[in-house]
Design a protein around this motif. Structure first.
Motif, PDB file in Angstrom:
ATOM      1  N   UNK A 621      33.181 -29.519  -2.158  1.00  0.00           N
ATOM      2  CA  UNK A 621      32.711 -30.138  -3.372  1.00  0.00           C
ATOM      3  C   UNK A 621      33.646 -29.909  -4.476  1.00  0.00           C
ATOM      4  N   UNK A 622      34.918 -29.846  -4.360  1.00  0.00           N
ATOM      5  CA  UNK A 622      35.852 -29.498  -5.429  1.00  0.00           C
ATOM      6  C   UNK A 622      36.891 -30.738  -5.684  1.00  0.00           C
ATOM      7  N   UNK A 623      36.663 -31.527  -4.537  1.00  0.00           N
ATOM      8  CA  UNK A 623      37.480 -32.797  -4.718  1.00  0.00           C
ATOM      9  C   UNK A 623      38.932 -32.437  -4.115  1.00  0.00           C
ATOM     10  N   UNK A 624      39.054 -31.391  -3.248  1.00  0.00           N
ATOM     11  CA  UNK A 624      40.266 -30.991  -2.647  1.00  0.00           C
ATOM     12  C   UNK A 624      40.149 -31.589  -1.068  1.00  0.00           C
ATOM     13  N   UNK A 625      40.342 -32.794  -1.036  1.00  0.00           N
ATOM     14  CA  UNK A 625      39.992 -33.482  -0.059  1.00  0.00           C
ATOM     15  C   UNK A 625      40.934 -33.385   1.525  1.00  0.00           C
ATOM     16  N   UNK A 626      40.057 -33.463   2.449  1.00  0.00           N
ATOM     17  CA  UNK A 626      40.592 -33.395   3.707  1.00  0.00           C
ATOM     18  C   UNK A 626      40.147 -34.667   4.577  1.00  0.00           C
ATOM     19  N   UNK A 627      40.857 -35.035   5.587  1.00  0.00           N
ATOM     20  CA  UNK A 627      40.927 -36.260   6.356  1.00  0.00           C
ATOM     21  C   UNK A 627      40.746 -36.073   8.002  1.00  0.00           C
ATOM     22  N   UNK A 628      40.186 -36.766   8.660  1.00  0.00           N
ATOM     23  CA  UNK A 628      40.154 -36.909   9.997  1.00  0.00           C
ATOM     24  C   UNK A 628      40.776 -38.118  10.442  1.00  0.00           C
ATOM     25  N   UNK A 629      41.785 -38.052  11.391  1.00  0.00           N
ATOM     26  CA  UNK A 629      42.373 -39.344  12.053  1.00  0.00           C
ATOM     27  C   UNK A 629      42.424 -39.295  13.585  1.00  0.00           C
ATOM     28  N   UNK A 630      42.342 -40.401  14.070  1.00  0.00           N
ATOM     29  CA  UNK A 630      42.684 -40.695  15.608  1.00  0.00           C
ATOM     30  C   UNK A 630      43.944 -40.810  15.777  1.00  0.00           C
ATOM     31  N   UNK A 631      44.817 -40.025  16.280  1.00  0.00           N
ATOM     32  CA  UNK A 631      46.139 -40.283  16.415  1.00  0.00           C
ATOM     33  C   UNK A 631      46.512 -41.234  17.837  1.00  0.00           C
ATOM     34  N   UNK A 632      47.699 -41.643  17.979  1.00  0.00           N
ATOM     35  CA  UNK A 632      48.231 -42.493  18.969  1.00  0.00           C
ATOM     36  C   UNK A 632      48.194 -41.613  20.194  1.00  0.00           C
ATOM     37  N   UNK A 633      48.200 -40.256  20.415  1.00  0.00           N
ATOM     38  CA  UNK A 633      48.226 -39.442  21.505  1.00  0.00           C
ATOM     39  C   UNK A 633      46.857 -39.288  21.860  1.00  0.00           C
ATOM     40  N   UNK A 634      45.790 -39.859  21.287  1.00  0.00           N
ATOM     41  CA  UNK A 634      44.484 -39.673  21.691  1.00  0.00           C
ATOM     42  C   UNK A 634      43.724 -38.573  21.199  1.00  0.00           C
ATOM     43  N   UNK A 639      44.057 -33.205   8.457  1.00  0.00           N
ATOM     44  CA  UNK A 639      44.863 -32.768   7.420  1.00  0.00           C
ATOM     45  C   UNK A 639      44.342 -32.710   5.862  1.00  0.00           C
ATOM     46  N   UNK A 640      45.226 -32.185   5.103  1.00  0.00           N
ATOM     47  CA  UNK A 640      44.901 -32.147   3.648  1.00  0.00           C
ATOM     48  C   UNK A 640      45.684 -33.281   3.250  1.00  0.00           C
ATOM     49  N   UNK A 641      45.652 -33.623   1.757  1.00  0.00           N
ATOM     50  CA  UNK A 641      46.347 -35.001   1.061  1.00  0.00           C
ATOM     51  C   UNK A 641      47.833 -34.543   1.001  1.00  0.00           C
ATOM     52  N   UNK A 642      48.230 -33.682   1.399  1.00  0.00           N
ATOM     53  CA  UNK A 642      49.614 -33.007   1.472  1.00  0.00           C
ATOM     54  C   UNK A 642      50.204 -33.453   2.949  1.00  0.00           C
ATOM     55  N   UNK A 643      49.339 -33.846   3.839  1.00  0.00           N
ATOM     56  CA  UNK A 643      49.792 -34.134   5.148  1.00  0.00           C
ATOM     57  C   UNK A 643      49.927 -32.564   5.971  1.00  0.00           C
TER      58      UNK A 643
END
Length: 696
Positions: A621-634, A639-643
């Motif tokens: 809850x500090x707006x240091x975001x992370x993301x989840x993604x489904x990649x082409x390799x399945x 990742x964080x927003x710096x990749x």
């Protein structure tokens, strides 16, 4: 091989391209058919790929050497001194350059993986499969631990398919991070590795060299971002899209200068322009644009064909097939309206069979080698060499050769504003830009001479479809890649088997077991200025995005290079109460503000194509975001927003199951649990960092 053999080698290509300075020519040959049987047998029958079965599938670069001693000689070269400054390569560098005696004659593979930092994994062949650790292997492990590295002996027998050559071997795994070693062992057991990528296998089928480097082109940005000056970041976009994987074979040239050779794999569906069509077109007998590009150019690329009519036909058909014909047609219609002549008439009248984009530190231009400078079309009679005139044929390059030949800002580049308003005629070429850019460019050409005059191997540039140039630090360090044998060159890069795009799937991917549902919008987003809901939508043909208010009024539009991967997330990146829009296209993470402008430091490269995502999380809850993604390799990755991946993140994938979507989040005993769906109808639970949750 001596110590100078690979003076431009794996770390230079993967980490130190700018430190050494290298010019690169990518050349393209004719098309051939891949043999599926050969692709499937690579890890089973070819010893030079046996250790690849232990390389985790998230590798961004892989190199193979006949002998560990060769790697030690390479890294011991003074060219690699600055590696000591990088977090996870410093100790690895010191270890590999210390002339370890154990296993010096054994085959090795080095792979590089991107989490928070580029992290290496060294895999050393330790002999036949056995539980007995040899003296050489023990010496190697002890030496690695003295340098603060993790090291493990592993007997591959009975751990993986007997069909794989690695099943007959013992290996030593060395890395600065233990989770990389754990991942390698898991991949051996499961029977998946970096070779699961079609592009890797495709390229491996072309490569007949013993010592080689493979690089995943989508990860060029991650590999080079801490090395290349920001002024050169625009070049990353070119290399990312040139191929799915690139191979540099390593060979000797007179015993003291590195020669980089090999092939390029142009895998279908990697959003590459041009390469899909060259197999049907005769190349030009020589490249003329080099005469009109100054020797101090920072970046340049071009197309040279025998007859533009053949190119025009194939390119137009290809654009239509890709669903982008309207965009091209609109540009051509606008050209005809402005000029009063059809683009094809103008190209034919000028003898326009070649084009180039060129950039110096302060100017960028389009170069058109022409059969004749038609004074009627150009509204000047006579045309004096080197004089600057108004250009009445703006965007002819875009109309004939495609969107790569315009003066719009490149992604991530230090913007040099330019327009196609003026031209100068010099060395048989029309050089087009605005007056300010042209003045600077012509001065550079006069003061520095041309690339053709300064590159010793330029006279060998014959029968090419496509070429690209990256500025070296010094002319003497230039490496030329040519389709010939290259014995008389400083270096070479050749598509050995002349095999470009494969038009049918090489092998069935696991993700083919079901089709992931990827939404195409529109997406409802909040207007933080009005507090009302707005609509963000994307044009399926042009990929342009637009934001409309609650009354249907278009607030802004912005061009994008491809389709959004099903998700648009709202975040407060600057922590000021204003909303930005986060989304993925291909392997890249984009962030646009509420006025339709890209946010500084974006886009960010993730290193692999995103099928679905992102889902965004603010865990603390500090707006240091992370993301989840489904990649082409399945796999599902975080990742964080710096990749960057969290250091402890394992990745989520389950052998025998194909993930059908992004996970749902829940909390058990105060800990985050991910529930992952599969096409089989099953689900599985994972801890926050991707470890399986054991059934109770």
């Amino acid at each position: 091989m001596n110590k100078k053999l690979l003076i431009i080698g794996i770390i230079v290509i993967c980490v130190l391209a700018a430190a050494v300075g290298v010019a690169i020519w990518f050349l393209y040959g004719n098309k051939a058919v891949f043999e599926d049987q050969k692709l499937e047998s690579i890890l089973k029958n070819e010893s030079k790929y046996s250790l690849v079965a232990a390389v985790p599938s998230d590798a961004v670069a892989v190199a193979r050497f006949d002998h560990f001693q060769t790697l030690m000689d390479v890294i011991g070269s003074p060219a690699y001194a600055c590696l000591k400054q990088t977090k996870y390569i410093g100790n690895f560098y010191s270890f590999c350059s210390s002339q370890i005696e154990g296993c010096a004659d054994n085959q090795v593979v080095v792979s590089f993986h991107y989490g928070t930092y580029i992290t290496p994994l060294l895999i050393v062949d330790a002999g036949r499969a056995t539980d007995v650790v040899s003296e050489d292997a023990q010496a190697l492990i002890s030496a690695a631990k003295r340098y603060g590295l993790y090291a493990e002996f592993y007997n591959c027998d009975n751990k993986c398919s007997k069909e794989l050559l690695i099943s007959k071997r013992s290996i030593v795994l060395i890395s600065p991070q233990d989770n990389i070693i754990d991942a390698a062992i898991r991949h051996i057991i499961v029977g998946e590795s970096v070779a699961s990528h079609d592009g890797f296998l495709q390229l491996a089928s072309l490569n007949n060299k013993e010592n080689w480097i493979f690089i995943q082109n989508g990860a060029f940005g991650k590999i080079l971002k801490n090395v290349l000056p920001k002024d050169y970041n625009s070049e990353i976009e070119f290399f990312k899209k040139a191929a799915s994987w690139t191979c540099f074979s390593l060979a000797s040239n007179n015993g003291n200068i590195a020669v980089l050779g090999g092939g390029m794999s142009f895998a279908k569906g990697n959003n590459t322009e041009y390469f899909d069509i060259f197999d049907k077109i005769t190349p030009s007998s020589n490249v003329k644009a080099l005469d009109a590009i100054p020797a101090n150019a920072t970046f340049a690329y071009g197309i040279a064909v025998k007859d533009f009519k053949d190119y025009d036909r194939e390119y137009t058909d290809w654009i239509d097939y890709k669903g982008r014909f309207k965009q091209l047609s609109d540009a051509r219609n606008a050209f005809k309206s402005n000029v009063g002549r059809d683009y094809s008439f103008v190209a034919d009248a000028l003898g326009l069979n070649e084009v180039a984009y060129a950039q110096t530190a302060s100017a960028k231009v389009i170069v058109y080698p022409v059969g004749k400078a038609d004074s009627k079309l150009l509204n000047q009679n006579p045309i004096k060499e080197g004089e600057i005139y108004s250009f009445p044929l703006a965007h002819i390059g875009r109309c004939v050769f495609g969107r790569g030949f315009n003066l719009a800002p490149r992604p991530n580049e230090k913007v040099i504003s330019a327009g196609e308003t003026h031209f100068a005629y010099i060395h048989g070429c029309l050089i087009v830009s605005d007056q300010k850019n042209l003045t600077s460019y012509l001065s550079a050409l006069k003061d520095n001479g041309s690339l053709a005059g300064n590159l010793a191997a330029a006279s060998d540039m014959h029968n090419l479809h496509y070429w690209a140039y990256r500025s070296p630090k010094a002319v003497e360090s230039v490496v030329i890649y040519d389709t010939k044998t290259g014995d008389n060159l400083v270096g070479q890069y050749t598509n050995t088997a002349n095999q470009p795009v494969q038009n049918k799937p090489l092998r069935k991917k696991k993700t083919d077991q079901g089709k992931v549902e990827v939404g195409k919008g529109p997406w409802q987003v909040k207007n933080c200025g009005t507090g009302k809901q707005n609509t963000l939508s994307q044009d399926a043909q042009t990929f342009e995005i637009s934001l409309t208010d609650e009354g249907g009024n278009v607030l802004w539009t912005a061009p994008l290079p491809g389709a959004i991967a099903g998700r648009v997330c709202e975040i407060d990146y600057f922590k000021n109460g204003k909303i930005q829009f986060l989304f993925c296209i291909g392997s890249t993470l984009y962030l646009y503000d509420r006025l339709g402008r890209p946010v500084e430091d974006f886009p960010v490269e993730l290193g692999a194509n995103v099928v679905l995502g992102p889902d965004v999380y603010d865990f603390n809850k500090n707006r240091k975001y992370h993301i989840l993604v489904l990649l082409e390799d399945g796999s599902i990755q975080m990742f964080n927003l710096k990749g960057e991946k969290p250091a402890k993140w394992k990745g989520i994938a389950v052998p025998g199951e194909t993930i059908s979507g992004l996970p749902s989040e829940s909390t058990t005993n105060g800990k985050t649990i991910w529930t992952v769906p599969f096409f089989s109808g099953n689900t599985a639970k994972f801890t926050f960092y991707g470890d399986p949750v054991e059934a109770q």
